[in-house]
Design an enzyme around this catalytic site. Structure first.
Site, PDB file in Angstrom:
ATOM      1  N   GLU A  70       0.817  -1.211   0.000  1.00  0.00           N
ATOM      2  CA  GLU A  70       0.000   0.000   0.000  1.00  0.00           C
ATOM      3  C   GLU A  70       0.854   1.266   0.000  1.00  0.00           C
ATOM      4  O   GLU A  70       0.493   2.257  -0.638  1.00  0.00           O
ATOM      5  CB  GLU A  70      -0.956   0.007   1.198  1.00  0.00           C
ATOM      6  N   TYR A 114      -6.732   6.538   3.832  1.00  0.00           N
ATOM      7  CA  TYR A 114      -6.895   5.469   2.848  1.00  0.00           C
ATOM      8  C   TYR A 114      -6.008   4.268   3.169  1.00  0.00           C
ATOM      9  O   TYR A 114      -6.469   3.123   3.171  1.00  0.00           O
ATOM     10  CB  TYR A 114      -6.583   5.953   1.421  1.00  0.00           C
ATOM     11  N   ASP A 118      -9.419   4.869  -3.109  1.00  0.00           N
ATOM     12  CA  ASP A 118      -8.361   5.202  -4.060  1.00  0.00           C
ATOM     13  C   ASP A 118      -9.021   5.712  -5.336  1.00  0.00           C
ATOM     14  O   ASP A 118     -10.250   5.869  -5.409  1.00  0.00           O
ATOM     15  CB  ASP A 118      -7.453   3.999  -4.316  1.00  0.00           C
ATOM     16  N   CYS A 174     -14.847  -0.532 -14.729  1.00  0.00           N
ATOM     17  CA  CYS A 174     -15.332   0.852 -14.639  1.00  0.00           C
ATOM     18  C   CYS A 174     -14.155   1.809 -14.866  1.00  0.00           C
ATOM     19  O   CYS A 174     -13.774   2.597 -14.010  1.00  0.00           O
ATOM     20  CB  CYS A 174     -15.970   1.088 -13.269  1.00  0.00           C
TER      21      CYS A 174
END
Length: 330
Positions: A22, A103, A121, A180
């Site tokens: 991350e 996040y 994100d 998407c």
């Protein structure tokens, strides 16, 4: 998650591996991160190894990935985690570590510990903005706030129906990355097509609304590459950037020309981009006739000779580009 991408940090999603991935994924694309993650994990397989390492070694294994404050924060956080006897198990604990924001904390807790924590994100932002037609009419802060609330609703609702947060959050990220997408979204195969308000209104590609155009800052650097024969080997003199400087802790070229006799071999020019900075480097290349006494004047700097062919030191992409061109001169 049947269509998920195969990624190395998903093979064994421990707290350590998820945390490292991350941090590396902040402002960096997945394809770029993969080889750096594998090399980093091989050298630092656990938090104790990372905490006991030298900072130079950490920077060396980060070199080329950019945004070096991430590596320094990772190193400081590893020392804190190790000294405190283990990883935090709650949001507040993670947020207390260097380099951890909302996040990253949510991603670590949901993916590694299956806690119902929201994430946001760029991929999730795009999915949720389209599903609920969330625009920026009230400003970017309100836009983000609404999406964070939606993310929390999604993960809590899923959790109440026995959908693990690690599955749901990663599914949202995968959906944004593979279905998407920003351009040419594959709405016909999207599992959320039935509840997507932007699709119903025929406005999929209008969401999320475009951000204002990035304002570029131009940076011009004039540096000096000093070469010499040291113990019969072609060598280059570099200095470690001081605390508070841009690229702190990395080795780089000199800002002063040689003060002893040297031959000017020419000029090397390079360009590269970091965040919103366009950096133009103009480097004068010098060769000292005599390396005795080093022949340079750099106040308050740590100076060292390195082999011109060596990559075994922490350096940024700007220096790497310059050295590639310098080597081409010989």
């Amino acid at each position: 998650m049947r269509q998920k991408r195969v990624l190395p940090w998903r093979e064994a999603p421990t707290l350590y591996r998820v945390w490292i991935s991350e941090i590396m994924l902040q402002q960096t694309q997945v394809a770029t991160v993969i080889p750096y993650f594998e090399r980093f994990i091989k050298r630092f397989p656990d938090v104790e190894t990372l905490a006991r390492a030298e900072e130079d070694d950490v920077l060396l294994h980060w070199a080329g990935l950019g945004y070096y404050s991430r590596a320094r924060n990772l190193y400081r956080a590893a020392k804190q985690i190790f000294s405190e006897g283990g990883f935090p198990k709650c949001r507040e604990g993670w947020l207390s570590l260097p380099g951890i924001g909302p996040y990253t904390a949510g991603a670590i807790l949901s993916i590694a510990l299956d806690q119902p924590e929201p994430i946001l994100d760029g991929n999730v932002e795009r999915v949720l903005s389209r599903v609920r037609r969330v625009g920026r009419e009230e400003g970017d802060v309100e836009f983000k706030s609404r999406l964070w609330k939606l993310s929390l609703i999604f993960v809590e609702k899923g959790f109440s129906h026995s959908i693990r947060p690690s599955v749901l959050n990663q599914a949202l990220m995968e959906l944004g990355a593979t279905v998407c997408t920003p351009g040419n979204p594959k709405c016909s195969v999207c599992p959320l097509a039935g509840i997507c308000q932007a699709r119903v209104c025929g406005e999929v590609e209008s969401f999320p609304p475009r951000k204002p155009a990035k304002k570029w800052v131009q940076v011009h650097e004039e540096l000096h590459c000093v070469l010499a024969e040291v113990v019969g080997v072609g060598s280059i003199m570099l200095r470690r950037r001081r605390k508070g400087e841009w690229r702190e802790g990395l080795w780089d070229l000199l800002e002063s020309a040689p003060v002893s006799k040297a031959v000017n071999l020419g000029i090397v020019e390079t360009r590269h981009v970091v965040t919103n900075h366009k950096i133009f480097r103009k480097t004068q290349v010098w060769k000292l006739e005599d390396s005795q006494g080093w022949g340079v004047a750099e106040p308050d700097s740590e100076l060292r000779w390195f082999s011109l062919g060596s990559d075994e030191l922490p350096m940024g992409s700007a220096l790497r580009k310059t050295l590639e061109k310098v080597r081409e001169m010989f």
